[in-house]
Design a protein around this motif. Structure first.
Motif, mmCIF file in Angstrom:
data_model
loop_
_atom_site.group_PDB
_atom_site.id
_atom_site.type_symbol
_atom_site.label_atom_id
_atom_site.label_comp_id
_atom_site.label_asym_id
_atom_site.label_seq_id
_atom_site.Cartn_x
_atom_site.Cartn_y
_atom_site.Cartn_z
ATOM 1 N N ILE A 71 0.869 -1.179 0.000
ATOM 2 C CA ILE A 71 0.000 0.000 0.000
ATOM 3 C C ILE A 71 0.901 1.223 0.000
ATOM 4 C CG2 ILE A 71 -1.651 1.374 1.325
ATOM 5 C CD1 ILE A 71 -2.932 -1.155 2.298
ATOM 6 N N CYS A 72 0.672 2.112 -0.944
ATOM 7 C CA CYS A 72 1.455 3.340 -1.031
ATOM 8 C C CYS A 72 0.514 4.520 -1.209
ATOM 9 C CB CYS A 72 2.447 3.274 -2.193
ATOM 10 S SG CYS A 72 1.659 3.222 -3.827
ATOM 11 N N GLY A 73 1.031 5.715 -1.011
ATOM 12 C CA GLY A 73 0.202 6.889 -1.239
ATOM 13 C C GLY A 73 0.769 8.145 -0.621
ATOM 14 N N SER A 74 0.213 9.258 -1.050
ATOM 15 C CA SER A 74 0.614 10.579 -0.560
ATOM 16 C C SER A 74 -0.632 11.311 -0.070
ATOM 17 C CB SER A 74 1.291 11.375 -1.674
ATOM 18 O OG SER A 74 2.452 10.714 -2.137
ATOM 19 N N ARG A 109 -3.208 -5.474 6.033
ATOM 20 C CA ARG A 109 -1.956 -6.089 6.476
ATOM 21 C C ARG A 109 -1.029 -6.390 5.300
ATOM 22 N NH1 ARG A 109 -1.400 -5.502 11.989
ATOM 23 N NH2 ARG A 109 -3.416 -5.796 12.962
ATOM 24 N N PRO A 110 -0.685 -5.392 4.495
ATOM 25 C CA PRO A 110 0.225 -5.647 3.379
ATOM 26 C C PRO A 110 1.632 -5.939 3.892
ATOM 27 C CG PRO A 110 -0.063 -3.300 3.663
ATOM 28 C CD PRO A 110 -1.031 -3.962 4.619
ATOM 29 N N ARG A 111 2.440 -6.509 3.037
ATOM 30 C CA ARG A 111 3.822 -6.763 3.432
ATOM 31 C C ARG A 111 4.601 -5.460 3.546
ATOM 32 N NH1 ARG A 111 4.239 -11.020 -1.271
ATOM 33 N NH2 ARG A 111 6.492 -10.670 -1.257
ATOM 34 N N TRP A 112 4.312 -4.512 2.679
ATOM 35 C CA TRP A 112 5.050 -3.252 2.655
ATOM 36 C C TRP A 112 4.100 -2.069 2.617
ATOM 37 C CZ3 TRP A 112 10.293 -2.926 3.153
ATOM 38 C CH2 TRP A 112 11.022 -4.109 3.011
ATOM 39 N N VAL A 113 4.529 -0.971 3.212
ATOM 40 C CA VAL A 113 3.775 0.281 3.223
ATOM 41 C C VAL A 113 4.736 1.416 2.876
ATOM 42 C CG1 VAL A 113 2.403 1.892 4.605
ATOM 43 C CG2 VAL A 113 2.210 -0.577 4.999
ATOM 44 N N ALA A 114 4.297 2.335 2.038
ATOM 45 C CA ALA A 114 5.130 3.491 1.686
ATOM 46 C C ALA A 114 4.246 4.718 1.540
ATOM 47 C CB ALA A 114 5.898 3.228 0.390
ATOM 48 N N ALA A 115 4.678 5.827 2.137
ATOM 49 C CA ALA A 115 3.904 7.066 2.076
ATOM 50 C C ALA A 115 4.847 8.250 1.921
ATOM 51 C CB ALA A 115 3.054 7.237 3.334
ATOM 52 N N TRP A 160 9.543 10.591 3.476
ATOM 53 C CA TRP A 160 9.091 9.310 2.952
ATOM 54 C C TRP A 160 9.043 8.307 4.096
ATOM 55 C CZ3 TRP A 160 8.147 9.284 -2.394
ATOM 56 C CH2 TRP A 160 8.652 10.393 -3.086
ATOM 57 N N PHE A 161 7.939 7.612 4.215
ATOM 58 C CA PHE A 161 7.789 6.547 5.209
ATOM 59 C C PHE A 161 7.820 5.209 4.467
ATOM 60 C CE2 PHE A 161 5.427 10.239 6.734
ATOM 61 C CZ PHE A 161 5.851 10.372 8.047
ATOM 62 N N VAL A 162 8.735 4.333 4.838
ATOM 63 C CA VAL A 162 8.804 3.000 4.239
ATOM 64 C C VAL A 162 8.742 1.995 5.379
ATOM 65 C CG1 VAL A 162 10.096 1.423 2.768
ATOM 66 C CG2 VAL A 162 10.211 3.898 2.348
ATOM 67 N N ALA A 163 7.757 1.114 5.356
ATOM 68 C CA ALA A 163 7.528 0.205 6.484
ATOM 69 C C ALA A 163 7.317 -1.226 5.997
ATOM 70 C CB ALA A 163 6.316 0.664 7.290
ATOM 71 N N VAL A 164 7.740 -2.176 6.813
ATOM 72 C CA VAL A 164 7.559 -3.598 6.506
ATOM 73 C C VAL A 164 6.964 -4.285 7.723
ATOM 74 C CG1 VAL A 164 9.910 -4.180 7.265
ATOM 75 C CG2 VAL A 164 8.703 -5.708 5.690
ATOM 76 N N HIS A 165 6.076 -5.247 7.458
ATOM 77 C CA HIS A 165 5.507 -6.062 8.517
ATOM 78 C C HIS A 165 6.216 -7.407 8.492
ATOM 79 C CE1 HIS A 165 2.806 -7.960 11.272
ATOM 80 N NE2 HIS A 165 2.000 -6.922 11.322
#
Length: 317
Positions: A71-74, A109-115, A160-165
């Motif tokens: 999931i990504c977005g601004s 609950r995606p594996r990766w998140v980016a904002a 930039w926020f980059v996150a992993v579960h």
């Protein structure tokens, strides 16, 4: 990996960069119909939604048959921008949509998140974003990277926020584990109206096609989407804009971004008007369009970093 692009805008900078890195956008959300139409035109086959507040895991599962991996977005930046001295950041009406962004992350609950957002988010909500992602089990790396770092002739610093579960990266035969949330979303399908209210792409596409031929209408749409309100005494010509004005506007933008003579981040549109003689309405549209853009060179770099990290976690070359 399959991507959900929230607040995708017209240009789709997140999707374009991630596509270059080997990802596939399967769904996107944009509330402005003209922008939604432009994105749909450039990304055929992508499932489109018109309001992030109505996007749920159950709805995505009903429409797609699966949940996205990324999931990504601004989210909107107006309440976090330093140009807005009264901005309430994450508690504001627009930037507060970060809460729906995190809600969707918690459901899917995606594996990766980016904002991505403006530098002002550092003191107007970044702590909340990091805490909320951590509460959902994500390890997040906040970064400050500007367009200048990708070779552009202007700064455009962004957070930039980059996150992993960690739970989403499986180690059994190199396959990701099936998220618990997907099973829960399947159970919810019997109780939710999922997959039947997606806004038709054609309406937004028709509006966008019409606006491309009518600069005045296009500028009005930009204002509806969040550009500052016009002072009625500032521009007596209404919403009309000739081809000559549009050409002058584009030339001014090129001159402005080249020598960095104008601070777009926080600089009033009046600076552009005074320096280059750009009409007020066009000056404001210039700032609005500039604010919409997400640099695909940076999102591509994020996508490549995600791929390298996944390979490293799985022990594959």
């Amino acid at each position: 990996m399959k991507v959900l692009d929230l607040f995708c805008g017209a240009a789709g900078g997140w999707s374009l960069g991630l596509h270059r890195a080997g990802f596939t956008t399967v769904a996107a959300c944009e509330i402005d119909p003209a922008r939604r139409g432009a994105f749909a035109h450039n990304n055929p086959g992508v499932r489109m939604y018109d309001d992030v507040r109505t996007v749920t895991a159950a709805r995505l599962l009903g429409d797609l048959g699966y949940l996205p991996d990324v999931i990504c977005g601004s989210p909107p930046c107006q309440d976090a921008s330093t140009a807005n001295h009264k901005g309430r950041g994450i508690d504001g009406e627009r930037t507060g949509l970060f809460r729906d962004f995190v809600r969707i992350v918690g459901e899917v609950r995606p594996r990766w998140v980016a904002a991505e957002n403006v530098p002002g988010i550092r003191t107007r909500g970044a702590d909340w974003v990091l805490d909320a992602l951590a509460a959902e089990g994500y390890a997040c790396w906040p970064l400050m990277v500007g367009a200048v770092h990708a070779g552009a002739p202007h700064l455009r610093q962004r957070v930039w926020f980059v996150a992993v579960h960690a739970d989403q990266i499986g180690r059994d035969e190199g396959k990701p584990r099936r998220p618990q949330r997907e099973r829960e979303a399947q159970a919810e399908l019997g109780h939710a109206d999922a997959g039947h209210a997606c806004h038709p792409d054609q309406e937004g596409l028709a509006l966008w096609e019409g606006e491309r031929r009518d600069p005045g209408t296009q500028l009005q749409a930009l204002e509806r989407a969040g550009a500052p309100a016009l002072d009625p005494h500032e521009d007596q010509r209404g919403s009309s804009a000739s081809d000559e004005e549009v050409a002058r506007h584009c030339a001014a933008l090129e001159r402005a971004t080249g020598p960095r003579r104008i601070r777009f981040n926080g600089g009033p549109a009046g600076h552009l008007r005074v320096a280059y003689g750009v009409p007020p309405r066009l000056a404001r549209s210039c700032i609005a369009a500039y604010g919409d853009a997400v640099l695909p060179q940076i999102t591509e770099a994020i996508g490549n970093a995600i791929r390298r990290t996944e390979h490293a976690m799985r022990g594959t070359p």
